[in-house]
Design a protein around this motif. Structure first.
Motif, PDB file in Angstrom:
ATOM      1  N   VAL A  21      -3.307  -3.888   6.848  1.00 36.49           N
ATOM      2  CA  VAL A  21      -2.488  -4.655   5.901  1.00 36.49           C
ATOM      3  C   VAL A  21      -3.367  -5.308   4.845  1.00 36.49           C
ATOM      4  O   VAL A  21      -3.033  -5.314   3.657  1.00 36.49           O
ATOM      5  CB  VAL A  21      -1.630  -5.702   6.660  1.00 36.49           C
ATOM      6  CG1 VAL A  21      -0.975  -6.678   5.698  1.00 36.49           C
ATOM      7  CG2 VAL A  21      -0.588  -5.013   7.515  1.00 36.49           C
ATOM      8  N   ARG A  22      -4.515  -5.825   5.243  1.00 34.31           N
ATOM      9  CA  ARG A  22      -5.441  -6.448   4.294  1.00 34.31           C
ATOM     10  C   ARG A  22      -5.956  -5.427   3.287  1.00 34.31           C
ATOM     11  O   ARG A  22      -5.997  -5.682   2.080  1.00 34.31           O
ATOM     12  CB  ARG A  22      -6.619  -7.094   5.031  1.00 34.31           C
ATOM     13  CG  ARG A  22      -7.498  -7.964   4.140  1.00 34.31           C
ATOM     14  CD  ARG A  22      -8.699  -8.497   4.881  1.00 34.31           C
ATOM     15  NE  ARG A  22      -9.653  -7.463   5.246  1.00 34.31           N
ATOM     16  CZ  ARG A  22     -10.484  -6.856   4.390  1.00 34.31           C
ATOM     17  NH1 ARG A  22     -10.459  -7.151   3.120  1.00 34.31           N
ATOM     18  NH2 ARG A  22     -11.331  -5.937   4.809  1.00 34.31           N
ATOM     19  N   ASP A  28      -4.445  -1.659  -5.486  1.00 34.09           N
ATOM     20  CA  ASP A  28      -3.399  -1.697  -6.514  1.00 34.09           C
ATOM     21  C   ASP A  28      -2.412  -0.538  -6.346  1.00 34.09           C
ATOM     22  O   ASP A  28      -1.199  -0.725  -6.459  1.00 34.09           O
ATOM     23  CB  ASP A  28      -4.042  -1.656  -7.906  1.00 34.09           C
ATOM     24  CG  ASP A  28      -3.013  -1.738  -9.007  1.00 34.09           C
ATOM     25  OD1 ASP A  28      -2.191  -2.678  -8.976  1.00 34.09           O
ATOM     26  OD2 ASP A  28      -3.022  -0.852  -9.890  1.00 34.09           O
ATOM     27  N   ALA A  29      -2.932   0.649  -6.060  1.00 32.61           N
ATOM     28  CA  ALA A  29      -2.063   1.818  -5.906  1.00 32.61           C
ATOM     29  C   ALA A  29      -1.101   1.629  -4.733  1.00 32.61           C
ATOM     30  O   ALA A  29       0.104   1.915  -4.859  1.00 32.61           O
ATOM     31  CB  ALA A  29      -2.900   3.073  -5.697  1.00 32.61           C
ATOM     32  N   CYS A  30      -1.591   1.139  -3.627  1.00 32.04           N
ATOM     33  CA  CYS A  30      -0.732   0.939  -2.454  1.00 32.04           C
ATOM     34  C   CYS A  30       0.333  -0.114  -2.721  1.00 32.04           C
ATOM     35  O   CYS A  30       1.490   0.050  -2.320  1.00 32.04           O
ATOM     36  CB  CYS A  30      -1.564   0.539  -1.241  1.00 32.04           C
ATOM     37  SG  CYS A  30      -2.565   1.873  -0.569  1.00 32.04           S
ATOM     38  N   ARG A  31      -0.029  -1.190  -3.395  1.00 32.13           N
ATOM     39  CA  ARG A  31       0.952  -2.234  -3.706  1.00 32.13           C
ATOM     40  C   ARG A  31       2.073  -1.677  -4.587  1.00 32.13           C
ATOM     41  O   ARG A  31       3.245  -1.992  -4.387  1.00 32.13           O
ATOM     42  CB  ARG A  31       0.285  -3.424  -4.385  1.00 32.13           C
ATOM     43  CG  ARG A  31      -0.344  -4.382  -3.395  1.00 32.13           C
ATOM     44  CD  ARG A  31      -0.843  -5.656  -4.039  1.00 32.13           C
ATOM     45  NE  ARG A  31      -2.138  -5.377  -4.646  1.00 32.13           N
ATOM     46  CZ  ARG A  31      -2.427  -5.543  -5.926  1.00 32.13           C
ATOM     47  NH1 ARG A  31      -1.534  -6.000  -6.758  1.00 32.13           N
ATOM     48  NH2 ARG A  31      -3.622  -5.245  -6.391  1.00 32.13           N
ATOM     49  N   ARG A  32       1.706  -0.835  -5.551  1.00 31.11           N
ATOM     50  CA  ARG A  32       2.735  -0.244  -6.414  1.00 31.11           C
ATOM     51  C   ARG A  32       3.603   0.742  -5.648  1.00 31.11           C
ATOM     52  O   ARG A  32       4.808   0.821  -5.873  1.00 31.11           O
ATOM     53  CB  ARG A  32       2.096   0.432  -7.626  1.00 31.11           C
ATOM     54  CG  ARG A  32       1.644  -0.580  -8.666  1.00 31.11           C
ATOM     55  CD  ARG A  32       1.171   0.040  -9.947  1.00 31.11           C
ATOM     56  NE  ARG A  32      -0.198   0.530  -9.818  1.00 31.11           N
ATOM     57  CZ  ARG A  32      -0.553   1.813  -9.833  1.00 31.11           C
ATOM     58  NH1 ARG A  32       0.341   2.736 -10.017  1.00 31.11           N
ATOM     59  NH2 ARG A  32      -1.802   2.169  -9.690  1.00 31.11           N
ATOM     60  N   VAL A  39       9.273   2.505   1.801  1.00 36.72           N
ATOM     61  CA  VAL A  39       7.831   2.751   1.917  1.00 36.72           C
ATOM     62  C   VAL A  39       7.143   1.450   2.293  1.00 36.72           C
ATOM     63  O   VAL A  39       7.257   0.447   1.586  1.00 36.72           O
ATOM     64  CB  VAL A  39       7.247   3.300   0.597  1.00 36.72           C
ATOM     65  CG1 VAL A  39       5.747   3.441   0.686  1.00 36.72           C
ATOM     66  CG2 VAL A  39       7.883   4.625   0.272  1.00 36.72           C
ATOM     67  N   GLY A  40       6.436   1.472   3.414  1.00 40.33           N
ATOM     68  CA  GLY A  40       5.709   0.310   3.893  1.00 40.33           C
ATOM     69  C   GLY A  40       4.211   0.513   3.806  1.00 40.33           C
ATOM     70  O   GLY A  40       3.718   1.430   3.147  1.00 40.33           O
ATOM     71  N   THR A  41       3.478  -0.332   4.501  1.00 39.05           N
ATOM     72  CA  THR A  41       2.020  -0.305   4.428  1.00 39.05           C
ATOM     73  C   THR A  41       1.436   0.993   4.966  1.00 39.05           C
ATOM     74  O   THR A  41       0.542   1.571   4.353  1.00 39.05           O
ATOM     75  CB  THR A  41       1.411  -1.490   5.198  1.00 39.05           C
ATOM     76  OG1 THR A  41       1.891  -1.480   6.528  1.00 39.05           O
ATOM     77  CG2 THR A  41       1.758  -2.793   4.546  1.00 39.05           C
ATOM     78  N   VAL A  42       1.945   1.458   6.090  1.00 36.62           N
ATOM     79  CA  VAL A  42       1.386   2.660   6.710  1.00 36.62           C
ATOM     80  C   VAL A  42       1.663   3.893   5.852  1.00 36.62           C
ATOM     81  O   VAL A  42       0.776   4.726   5.633  1.00 36.62           O
ATOM     82  CB  VAL A  42       1.938   2.845   8.143  1.00 36.62           C
ATOM     83  CG1 VAL A  42       1.426   4.128   8.761  1.00 36.62           C
ATOM     84  CG2 VAL A  42       1.563   1.662   9.014  1.00 36.62           C
ATOM     85  N   THR A  43       2.867   4.000   5.326  1.00 36.60           N
ATOM     86  CA  THR A  43       3.212   5.148   4.478  1.00 36.60           C
ATOM     87  C   THR A  43       2.395   5.138   3.198  1.00 36.60           C
ATOM     88  O   THR A  43       1.878   6.185   2.783  1.00 36.60           O
ATOM     89  CB  THR A  43       4.715   5.145   4.149  1.00 36.60           C
ATOM     90  OG1 THR A  43       5.456   5.102   5.369  1.00 36.60           O
ATOM     91  CG2 THR A  43       5.106   6.372   3.367  1.00 36.60           C
ATOM     92  N   SER A 152       2.919   2.560 -12.862  1.00 35.33           N
ATOM     93  CA  SER A 152       4.137   1.767 -12.949  1.00 35.33           C
ATOM     94  C   SER A 152       4.586   1.340 -11.554  1.00 35.33           C
ATOM     95  O   SER A 152       3.881   1.546 -10.572  1.00 35.33           O
ATOM     96  CB  SER A 152       5.236   2.587 -13.632  1.00 35.33           C
ATOM     97  OG  SER A 152       5.507   3.744 -12.875  1.00 35.33           O
ATOM     98  N   VAL A 153       5.756   0.743 -11.480  1.00 35.29           N
ATOM     99  CA  VAL A 153       6.370   0.379 -10.208  1.00 35.29           C
ATOM    100  C   VAL A 153       7.751   1.022 -10.149  1.00 35.29           C
ATOM    101  O   VAL A 153       8.262   1.513 -11.150  1.00 35.29           O
ATOM    102  CB  VAL A 153       6.484  -1.159 -10.035  1.00 35.29           C
ATOM    103  CG1 VAL A 153       5.119  -1.792  -9.933  1.00 35.29           C
ATOM    104  CG2 VAL A 153       7.292  -1.776 -11.143  1.00 35.29           C
ATOM    105  N   PHE A 154       8.370   0.998  -8.971  1.00 34.37           N
ATOM    106  CA  PHE A 154       9.684   1.594  -8.785  1.00 34.37           C
ATOM    107  C   PHE A 154      10.729   0.823  -9.576  1.00 34.37           C
ATOM    108  O   PHE A 154      10.793  -0.413  -9.523  1.00 34.37           O
ATOM    109  CB  PHE A 154      10.067   1.604  -7.310  1.00 34.37           C
ATOM    110  CG  PHE A 154      11.446   2.127  -7.042  1.00 34.37           C
ATOM    111  CD1 PHE A 154      11.694   3.478  -7.050  1.00 34.37           C
ATOM    112  CD2 PHE A 154      12.488   1.253  -6.789  1.00 34.37           C
ATOM    113  CE1 PHE A 154      12.968   3.968  -6.816  1.00 34.37           C
ATOM    114  CE2 PHE A 154      13.759   1.729  -6.548  1.00 34.37           C
ATOM    115  CZ  PHE A 154      13.995   3.085  -6.559  1.00 34.37           C
TER     116      PHE A 154
END
Length: 159
Positions: A21-22, A28-32, A39-43, A152-154
C-alpha cells in the motif's frame, strides 16, 4: 507450534500488505489507475508491474490481447468464428482484471462507474455473467492503459 507459525505468517502478510500500500500510494501511475471503479491497490500494482512500459503498445486496445482477454479466432477459407478467450499473456494480470471487473459489476454502489456497469449489465443480458465480466475486464485494461499513457484520471463521461 502450529498456531505460532500461523500467527507469524499472518504478521508477515500484514507487513507485506502495508508495504505494498505504501509503494502504491507513492506511485503516481498507480494512484491514477485506482481512480477507475473496482480497481484497488493490488490490481493497480499488478497492472503497472506487468505492463512496465506503456509506450510499447501502439494502441490501448492491444493491452486486452496482451493479457489474453480477447477471443481466439478460428479461420479456414470462408469459415471465421471466434472462440473462447486466448488466455495468452500474464495469468496474474488477467486474474486481477477479472476480479476488478467482477467487483465493479457486483459490489460497487450505484453512481460511481454506473456507465461501465450499465454496459456490462447489457452484455450480461445478451450472454452470461462470466462473459460480461471478461468483456468488462478487457475494457478496464484498455481504459487503464489509456489513463496511464495520457496522465489523466478516470472520468465517468469517458466510460
Amino acid at each position: 507450534m502450529l498456531l505460532a507459525i500461523r500467527t507469524e505468517a499472518l504478521r508477515q502478510a500484514a507487513a507485506l500488505t502495508k508495504e505494498l500500500v505504501r509503494q502504491v500510494k507513492s506511485s503516481d501511475a498507480c494512484r491514477r489507475l485506482m481512480t477507475v471503479p473496482g480497481v484497488g491497490t493490488v490490481t493497480a500494482a499488478t497492472f503497472v508491474a506487468t505492463i512496465d512500459a506503456p509506450g510499447r503498445f501502439a494502441k490501448s486496445r492491444s493491452v486486452g490481447a496482451y493479457a489474453g482477454l480477447t477471443s481466439r479466432r478460428h479461420q479456414s477459407g470462408a469459415v471465421d468464428y471466434g472462440g473462447r478467450i486466448s488466455k495468452r499473456g500474464d495469468r496474474l494480470l488477467r486474474t486481477m482484471l477479472y476480479e476488478a471487473a467482477n467487483s465493479l459489476l457486483c459490489r460497487v454502489k450505484p453512481g460511481r462507474g454506473q456507465a461501465l456497469k450499465d454496459w456490462a449489465m447489457a452484455v450480461k443480458g445478451r450472454t452470461s455473467h462470466k462473459k460480461a465480466v471478461v468483456a468488462l475486464a478487457r475494457k478496464l485494461a484498455v481504459m487503464m492503459h489509456a489513463i496511464w499513457v495520457n496522465g489523466s484520471v478516470f472520468k465517468e463521461s469517458e466510460a
